[in-house]
Design a protein around this motif. Sequence first.
Motif, PDB file in Angstrom:
ATOM      1  N   LYS A 189     -63.473 -57.281 -10.479  1.00  0.00           N
ATOM      2  CA  LYS A 189     -64.808 -56.775 -10.159  1.00  0.00           C
ATOM      3  C   LYS A 189     -65.719 -56.582 -11.365  1.00  0.00           C
ATOM      4  O   LYS A 189     -66.930 -56.557 -11.226  1.00  0.00           O
ATOM      5  CB  LYS A 189     -64.698 -55.439  -9.412  1.00  0.00           C
ATOM      6  CG  LYS A 189     -63.960 -55.533  -8.110  1.00  0.00           C
ATOM      7  CD  LYS A 189     -64.805 -56.169  -7.056  1.00  0.00           C
ATOM      8  CE  LYS A 189     -64.097 -56.120  -5.722  1.00  0.00           C
ATOM      9  NZ  LYS A 189     -64.637 -57.016  -4.762  1.00  0.00           N
ATOM     10  N   HIS A 190     -65.166 -56.422 -12.555  1.00  0.00           N
ATOM     11  CA  HIS A 190     -65.976 -56.124 -13.728  1.00  0.00           C
ATOM     12  C   HIS A 190     -66.348 -57.352 -14.553  1.00  0.00           C
ATOM     13  O   HIS A 190     -67.042 -57.229 -15.562  1.00  0.00           O
ATOM     14  CB  HIS A 190     -65.256 -55.104 -14.626  1.00  0.00           C
ATOM     15  CG  HIS A 190     -64.916 -53.834 -13.917  1.00  0.00           C
ATOM     16  ND1 HIS A 190     -65.862 -52.917 -13.532  1.00  0.00           N
ATOM     17  CD2 HIS A 190     -63.731 -53.337 -13.489  1.00  0.00           C
ATOM     18  CE1 HIS A 190     -65.282 -51.903 -12.917  1.00  0.00           C
ATOM     19  NE2 HIS A 190     -63.992 -52.137 -12.873  1.00  0.00           N
ATOM     20  N   LEU A 191     -65.887 -58.517 -14.154  1.00  0.00           N
ATOM     21  CA  LEU A 191     -66.148 -59.715 -14.952  1.00  0.00           C
ATOM     22  C   LEU A 191     -67.636 -60.017 -15.049  1.00  0.00           C
ATOM     23  O   LEU A 191     -68.330 -60.096 -14.038  1.00  0.00           O
ATOM     24  CB  LEU A 191     -65.444 -60.933 -14.344  1.00  0.00           C
ATOM     25  CG  LEU A 191     -64.009 -61.180 -14.754  1.00  0.00           C
ATOM     26  CD1 LEU A 191     -63.464 -62.420 -14.068  1.00  0.00           C
ATOM     27  CD2 LEU A 191     -63.852 -61.310 -16.245  1.00  0.00           C
ATOM     28  N   THR A 192     -68.104 -60.189 -16.290  1.00  0.00           N
ATOM     29  CA  THR A 192     -69.490 -60.594 -16.516  1.00  0.00           C
ATOM     30  C   THR A 192     -69.553 -62.006 -17.080  1.00  0.00           C
ATOM     31  O   THR A 192     -70.584 -62.659 -16.996  1.00  0.00           O
ATOM     32  CB  THR A 192     -70.196 -59.639 -17.497  1.00  0.00           C
ATOM     33  OG1 THR A 192     -69.494 -59.626 -18.734  1.00  0.00           O
ATOM     34  CG2 THR A 192     -70.276 -58.232 -16.922  1.00  0.00           C
ATOM     35  N   LYS A 193     -68.446 -62.478 -17.637  1.00  0.00           N
ATOM     36  CA  LYS A 193     -68.441 -63.802 -18.271  1.00  0.00           C
ATOM     37  C   LYS A 193     -67.095 -64.494 -18.012  1.00  0.00           C
ATOM     38  O   LYS A 193     -66.039 -63.913 -18.270  1.00  0.00           O
ATOM     39  CB  LYS A 193     -68.662 -63.643 -19.773  1.00  0.00           C
ATOM     40  CG  LYS A 193     -68.735 -64.933 -20.535  1.00  0.00           C
ATOM     41  CD  LYS A 193     -69.017 -64.669 -22.016  1.00  0.00           C
ATOM     42  CE  LYS A 193     -69.097 -65.971 -22.780  1.00  0.00           C
ATOM     43  NZ  LYS A 193     -69.337 -65.737 -24.206  1.00  0.00           N
ATOM     44  N   TYR A 221     -67.547 -62.006  -7.449  1.00  0.00           N
ATOM     45  CA  TYR A 221     -67.795 -61.681  -8.867  1.00  0.00           C
ATOM     46  C   TYR A 221     -69.259 -61.293  -9.046  1.00  0.00           C
ATOM     47  O   TYR A 221     -70.015 -61.943  -9.754  1.00  0.00           O
ATOM     48  CB  TYR A 221     -67.410 -62.868  -9.751  1.00  0.00           C
ATOM     49  CG  TYR A 221     -65.963 -63.234  -9.593  1.00  0.00           C
ATOM     50  CD1 TYR A 221     -64.971 -62.545 -10.277  1.00  0.00           C
ATOM     51  CD2 TYR A 221     -65.570 -64.245  -8.720  1.00  0.00           C
ATOM     52  CE1 TYR A 221     -63.633 -62.855 -10.104  1.00  0.00           C
ATOM     53  CE2 TYR A 221     -64.236 -64.564  -8.544  1.00  0.00           C
ATOM     54  CZ  TYR A 221     -63.280 -63.861  -9.237  1.00  0.00           C
ATOM     55  OH  TYR A 221     -61.958 -64.161  -9.060  1.00  0.00           O
ATOM     56  N   THR A 222     -69.650 -60.206  -8.426  1.00  0.00           N
ATOM     57  CA  THR A 222     -71.057 -59.816  -8.353  1.00  0.00           C
ATOM     58  C   THR A 222     -71.653 -59.403  -9.696  1.00  0.00           C
ATOM     59  O   THR A 222     -72.871 -59.373  -9.839  1.00  0.00           O
ATOM     60  CB  THR A 222     -71.248 -58.664  -7.352  1.00  0.00           C
ATOM     61  OG1 THR A 222     -70.393 -57.577  -7.739  1.00  0.00           O
ATOM     62  CG2 THR A 222     -70.892 -59.118  -5.936  1.00  0.00           C
ATOM     63  N   LEU A 257     -74.249 -64.488  -6.369  1.00  0.00           N
ATOM     64  CA  LEU A 257     -74.192 -64.192  -7.807  1.00  0.00           C
ATOM     65  C   LEU A 257     -75.606 -63.877  -8.300  1.00  0.00           C
ATOM     66  O   LEU A 257     -76.210 -64.622  -9.061  1.00  0.00           O
ATOM     67  CB  LEU A 257     -73.576 -65.357  -8.577  1.00  0.00           C
ATOM     68  CG  LEU A 257     -72.148 -65.728  -8.203  1.00  0.00           C
ATOM     69  CD1 LEU A 257     -71.629 -66.834  -9.104  1.00  0.00           C
ATOM     70  CD2 LEU A 257     -71.228 -64.523  -8.263  1.00  0.00           C
ATOM     71  N   SER A 258     -76.115 -62.750  -7.882  1.00  0.00           N
ATOM     72  CA  SER A 258     -77.512 -62.393  -8.129  1.00  0.00           C
ATOM     73  C   SER A 258     -77.802 -61.995  -9.574  1.00  0.00           C
ATOM     74  O   SER A 258     -78.962 -61.849  -9.945  1.00  0.00           O
ATOM     75  CB  SER A 258     -77.933 -61.261  -7.193  1.00  0.00           C
ATOM     76  OG  SER A 258     -77.127 -60.121  -7.433  1.00  0.00           O
ATOM     77  N   LYS A 259     -76.773 -61.841 -10.395  1.00  0.00           N
ATOM     78  CA  LYS A 259     -76.983 -61.474 -11.802  1.00  0.00           C
ATOM     79  C   LYS A 259     -76.741 -62.640 -12.755  1.00  0.00           C
ATOM     80  O   LYS A 259     -76.869 -62.495 -13.966  1.00  0.00           O
ATOM     81  CB  LYS A 259     -76.072 -60.307 -12.180  1.00  0.00           C
ATOM     82  CG  LYS A 259     -76.395 -59.037 -11.422  1.00  0.00           C
ATOM     83  CD  LYS A 259     -75.503 -57.902 -11.848  1.00  0.00           C
ATOM     84  CE  LYS A 259     -75.839 -56.646 -11.053  1.00  0.00           C
ATOM     85  NZ  LYS A 259     -74.976 -55.525 -11.432  1.00  0.00           N
ATOM     86  N   LEU A 260     -76.404 -63.798 -12.216  1.00  0.00           N
ATOM     87  CA  LEU A 260     -76.066 -64.955 -13.047  1.00  0.00           C
ATOM     88  C   LEU A 260     -77.287 -65.431 -13.832  1.00  0.00           C
ATOM     89  O   LEU A 260     -78.316 -65.765 -13.254  1.00  0.00           O
ATOM     90  CB  LEU A 260     -75.518 -66.088 -12.173  1.00  0.00           C
ATOM     91  CG  LEU A 260     -74.833 -67.230 -12.901  1.00  0.00           C
ATOM     92  CD1 LEU A 260     -73.596 -66.746 -13.658  1.00  0.00           C
ATOM     93  CD2 LEU A 260     -74.438 -68.322 -11.926  1.00  0.00           C
ATOM     94  N   ASP A 282     -81.468 -71.252  -5.139  1.00  0.00           N
ATOM     95  CA  ASP A 282     -81.465 -69.819  -4.828  1.00  0.00           C
ATOM     96  C   ASP A 282     -81.035 -68.942  -5.996  1.00  0.00           C
ATOM     97  O   ASP A 282     -81.093 -67.717  -5.900  1.00  0.00           O
ATOM     98  CB  ASP A 282     -80.560 -69.539  -3.622  1.00  0.00           C
ATOM     99  CG  ASP A 282     -81.136 -70.112  -2.338  1.00  0.00           C
ATOM    100  OD1 ASP A 282     -82.373 -70.278  -2.273  1.00  0.00           O
ATOM    101  OD2 ASP A 282     -80.357 -70.392  -1.416  1.00  0.00           O
ATOM    102  N   LEU A 283     -80.580 -69.532  -7.083  1.00  0.00           N
ATOM    103  CA  LEU A 283     -80.157 -68.756  -8.253  1.00  0.00           C
ATOM    104  C   LEU A 283     -81.366 -68.472  -9.145  1.00  0.00           C
ATOM    105  O   LEU A 283     -81.462 -68.933 -10.278  1.00  0.00           O
ATOM    106  CB  LEU A 283     -79.068 -69.498  -9.034  1.00  0.00           C
ATOM    107  CG  LEU A 283     -77.719 -69.643  -8.337  1.00  0.00           C
ATOM    108  CD1 LEU A 283     -76.754 -70.411  -9.223  1.00  0.00           C
ATOM    109  CD2 LEU A 283     -77.136 -68.284  -7.984  1.00  0.00           C
ATOM    110  N   THR A 284     -82.262 -67.665  -8.649  1.00  0.00           N
ATOM    111  CA  THR A 284     -83.540 -67.431  -9.322  1.00  0.00           C
ATOM    112  C   THR A 284     -83.422 -66.588 -10.588  1.00  0.00           C
ATOM    113  O   THR A 284     -84.382 -66.491 -11.346  1.00  0.00           O
ATOM    114  CB  THR A 284     -84.531 -66.765  -8.358  1.00  0.00           C
ATOM    115  OG1 THR A 284     -83.946 -65.561  -7.858  1.00  0.00           O
ATOM    116  CG2 THR A 284     -84.857 -67.701  -7.201  1.00  0.00           C
ATOM    117  N   THR A 285     -82.268 -65.997 -10.840  1.00  0.00           N
ATOM    118  CA  THR A 285     -82.083 -65.201 -12.061  1.00  0.00           C
ATOM    119  C   THR A 285     -81.666 -66.063 -13.255  1.00  0.00           C
ATOM    120  O   THR A 285     -81.587 -65.561 -14.375  1.00  0.00           O
ATOM    121  CB  THR A 285     -81.012 -64.106 -11.849  1.00  0.00           C
ATOM    122  OG1 THR A 285     -79.802 -64.731 -11.410  1.00  0.00           O
ATOM    123  CG2 THR A 285     -81.471 -63.078 -10.826  1.00  0.00           C
TER     124      THR A 285
END
Length: 191
Positions: A81-85, A102-103, A142-145, A163-166
């Motif tokens: 759950k904590h993976l950022t990379k 992997y939010t 994946l809204s933070k990607l 849709d990956l606008t980030t």
Amino acid sequence: MVIPEPPEPYFDNHLVEMVVRTALGNSNSVLVPEDFETITVLNLSECELTDLNFLSEFTNLQELDLSWNNLLDCTSLPELKHLTKIDLSYNFISEIQVLSSYTELTELSLRANNLTTLVETVKFSETEDTAVLQEVFAFEGLSKLKRLDLSYNVLTGVSELADLTTLEYLNLEKNQIIDFSAVEFVPELIR
């Protein structure tokens, strides 16, 4: 002088054992799963990995490098759950599985694999006579990607990425893509 016996290995893969012991600063004592919770960054590059189930004990991982291994897919990658990379570059992955759990993910590299699609066919229900299949975008949710590297694959389309606008960085070089219009919004787009 009596030289103590080294502890029994915890992992089947001696390269993983060495990397984890180095990350923990533990070369001589017995490894226990509680120790793995302290590791937030783990570089398992070039460890000859084919399976990732053992990672389920690393519950606080934030950065994970799995590049240059022998992975055919990432179905055995547990929910962390904590993976950022995550770096899955230089493997043999031909189909990416849904990564929606992997939010917190902000960076993902799948450079130099064998990806042909960014969609996974998922079985939603099955009866004796029929199965209901649906295609699901692998990066859905994946809204933070922010950074995505899909270079050196065999992708032919990227409309799913719209849709990956980030996204701030997207590397698609050395694929078979003709139409980039769906991702023109990305500030740093490498074709």
